[in-house]
Design a protein around this motif. Structure first.
Motif, PDB file in Angstrom:
ATOM      1  N   MET A 203      48.864  89.065   4.009  1.00  0.00           N
ATOM      2  CA  MET A 203      48.287  89.557   2.764  1.00  0.00           C
ATOM      3  C   MET A 203      47.620  88.409   1.989  1.00  0.00           C
ATOM      4  SD  MET A 203      51.187  92.256   1.447  1.00  0.00           S
ATOM      5  CE  MET A 203      50.157  92.837   0.103  1.00  0.00           C
ATOM      6  N   VAL A 204      46.647  88.775   1.146  1.00  0.00           N
ATOM      7  CA  VAL A 204      45.931  87.775   0.354  1.00  0.00           C
ATOM      8  C   VAL A 204      46.862  87.194  -0.706  1.00  0.00           C
ATOM      9  CG1 VAL A 204      43.984  87.389  -1.202  1.00  0.00           C
ATOM     10  CG2 VAL A 204      43.745  88.991   0.710  1.00  0.00           C
ATOM     11  N   ASP A 205      46.827  85.885  -0.855  1.00  0.00           N
ATOM     12  CA  ASP A 205      47.621  85.207  -1.885  1.00  0.00           C
ATOM     13  C   ASP A 205      46.768  85.135  -3.150  1.00  0.00           C
ATOM     14  OD1 ASP A 205      49.111  83.554  -3.505  1.00  0.00           O
ATOM     15  OD2 ASP A 205      49.710  82.211  -1.883  1.00  0.00           O
ATOM     16  N   TYR A 206      46.856  86.183  -3.974  1.00  0.00           N
ATOM     17  CA  TYR A 206      46.027  86.250  -5.175  1.00  0.00           C
ATOM     18  C   TYR A 206      46.385  85.144  -6.166  1.00  0.00           C
ATOM     19  CZ  TYR A 206      44.844  90.889  -3.382  1.00  0.00           C
ATOM     20  OH  TYR A 206      44.413  91.931  -2.597  1.00  0.00           O
ATOM     21  N   LYS A 207      47.655  84.778  -6.230  1.00  0.00           N
ATOM     22  CA  LYS A 207      48.066  83.731  -7.166  1.00  0.00           C
ATOM     23  C   LYS A 207      47.430  82.395  -6.793  1.00  0.00           C
ATOM     24  CE  LYS A 207      51.975  81.721  -9.612  1.00  0.00           C
ATOM     25  NZ  LYS A 207      51.261  80.432  -9.754  1.00  0.00           N
ATOM     26  N   LYS A 208      47.364  82.112  -5.521  1.00  0.00           N
ATOM     27  CA  LYS A 208      46.752  80.870  -5.065  1.00  0.00           C
ATOM     28  C   LYS A 208      45.275  80.833  -5.451  1.00  0.00           C
ATOM     29  CE  LYS A 208      46.047  78.088  -0.886  1.00  0.00           C
ATOM     30  NZ  LYS A 208      46.276  78.016   0.590  1.00  0.00           N
ATOM     31  N   LEU A 209      44.598  81.953  -5.278  1.00  0.00           N
ATOM     32  CA  LEU A 209      43.181  82.029  -5.643  1.00  0.00           C
ATOM     33  C   LEU A 209      43.004  81.896  -7.148  1.00  0.00           C
ATOM     34  CD1 LEU A 209      41.974  84.902  -3.279  1.00  0.00           C
ATOM     35  CD2 LEU A 209      41.464  82.471  -3.082  1.00  0.00           C
ATOM     36  N   ALA A 210      43.882  82.551  -7.915  1.00  0.00           N
ATOM     37  CA  ALA A 210      43.807  82.471  -9.375  1.00  0.00           C
ATOM     38  C   ALA A 210      44.008  81.027  -9.836  1.00  0.00           C
ATOM     39  CB  ALA A 210      44.856  83.380 -10.014  1.00  0.00           C
ATOM     40  N   ASP A 211      45.008  80.365  -9.266  1.00  0.00           N
ATOM     41  CA  ASP A 211      45.289  78.975  -9.646  1.00  0.00           C
ATOM     42  C   ASP A 211      44.113  78.060  -9.301  1.00  0.00           C
ATOM     43  OD1 ASP A 211      47.755  79.729 -10.583  1.00  0.00           O
ATOM     44  OD2 ASP A 211      48.867  79.048  -8.814  1.00  0.00           O
ATOM     45  N   LYS A 212      43.472  78.320  -8.172  1.00  0.00           N
ATOM     46  CA  LYS A 212      42.333  77.500  -7.748  1.00  0.00           C
ATOM     47  C   LYS A 212      41.174  77.646  -8.733  1.00  0.00           C
ATOM     48  CE  LYS A 212      39.340  76.577  -3.777  1.00  0.00           C
ATOM     49  NZ  LYS A 212      39.020  76.924  -2.371  1.00  0.00           N
TER      50      LYS A 212
END
Length: 274
Positions: free
Chosen positions: A1-10
């Motif tokens: 699954m997509v790690d939305y938190k990682k993308l948000a943090d980036k």
């Protein structure tokens, strides 16, 4: 699954401010980001795993900055199902916004007018939607972190917020109409017979976006406003061919009025607790 938190943090790591409200800008409506203060621009192509926007009038970037005193993250260009993206990929930004702890979302689009009282250049607040594409971004395993398995769709638009916007628009001398938006996949424009059918279904305007985003934002419990810029009358309403260039030109023509509506929407939410 997509790690939305990682993308948000980036994304947040590149920004000067932390956004509190998200704004999705439709065809030809990205000019609003020109008025952002202390803006940070992040191209979609520089975020690994994010789809790319390929349509004229969609620059394909996040713009984060101050606008009308609010901290905003704007999508200057969105993703469409007809571009070949998976339905879940279209709504990736909604879940990224959720991980940013954003609780309010303003969605805009360019739409074809079905309601015969509408005219090109009108701004219409979406009050309900029809999912004629029969595609749903929630199909598949549900992540309870974001929302319930069966989210309620009986009142997808924040009525209290919309009422305040409507009052503000009236005070500013701007006519803000209301209507039901019907989503079709595109990319071909509709036939006159299809538009007649949509009219019978109760649709006031038609477009190729927005509904997946509304479904996902409802899943996440966000407070939502959505506005259509009527850029052309739908097929068969007038005796003329449809052209995407007309969509972009009309959106540019009403840029001052549309920006004012967004301003009013931002003002209307200030001081409220969510």
């Amino acid at each position: 699954m997509v790690d939305y938190k990682k993308l948000a943090d980036k994304i947040l790591a590149k920004a000067i401010i932390k956004p509190e409200i998200a704004l999705i800008l439709g065809s030809g409506l990205g000019y609003i980001t020109e008025h952002f203060e202390n803006a940070t621009i992040i191209e979609y192509k520089n975020i690994e795993g994010l789809p790319q926007s390929t349509v004229e009038g969609h620059k394909g970037r996040f713009v984060i900055g101050k606008f009308q005193g609010s901290s905003i993250i704007a999508m200057d260009g969105r993703f469409h199902y007809y571009e070949g993206h998976h339905i879940r990929d279209i709504v990736m930004p909604i879940y990224i916004f959720k991980e940013m702890d954003i609780k309010r979302l303003i969605i805009t689009n360019a739409a074809g007018g079905i309601n015969r009282s509408f005219l090109p250049g009108d701004i219409v607040a979406i009050t309900d939607v029809i999912n004629l594409a029969f595609k749903n971004p929630l199909i598949g395993p549900n992540n309870e972190k974001y929302g319930t398995r069966f989210p309620d769709m009986s009142s997808v638009i924040d009525q209290e917020w919309l009422d305040k916007v409507e009052n503000g628009a009236t005070e500013a001398g701007i006519e803000l109409k209301r209507g039901t938006y019907i989503w079709v996949t595109g990319p071909s424009y509709e036939t006159p017979a299809e538009i007649k059918a949509y009219e019978l279904l109760g649709a006031d305007m038609v477009g190729m976006s927005t509904v997946p985003e509304i479904i996902a934002a409802s899943h996440c419990g966000m407070r939502i406003l959505a506005f259509s810029c009527i850029t052309n009358m739908a097929s068969g309403i007038l005796d003329k061919k449809l052209d995407h260039q007309e969509v972009v030109i009309t959106a540019q023509r009403v840029r001052s009025k549309f920006r004012r509506i967004v301003n009013i929407a931002l003002e209307a939410q200030k001081g409220e607790h969510v």
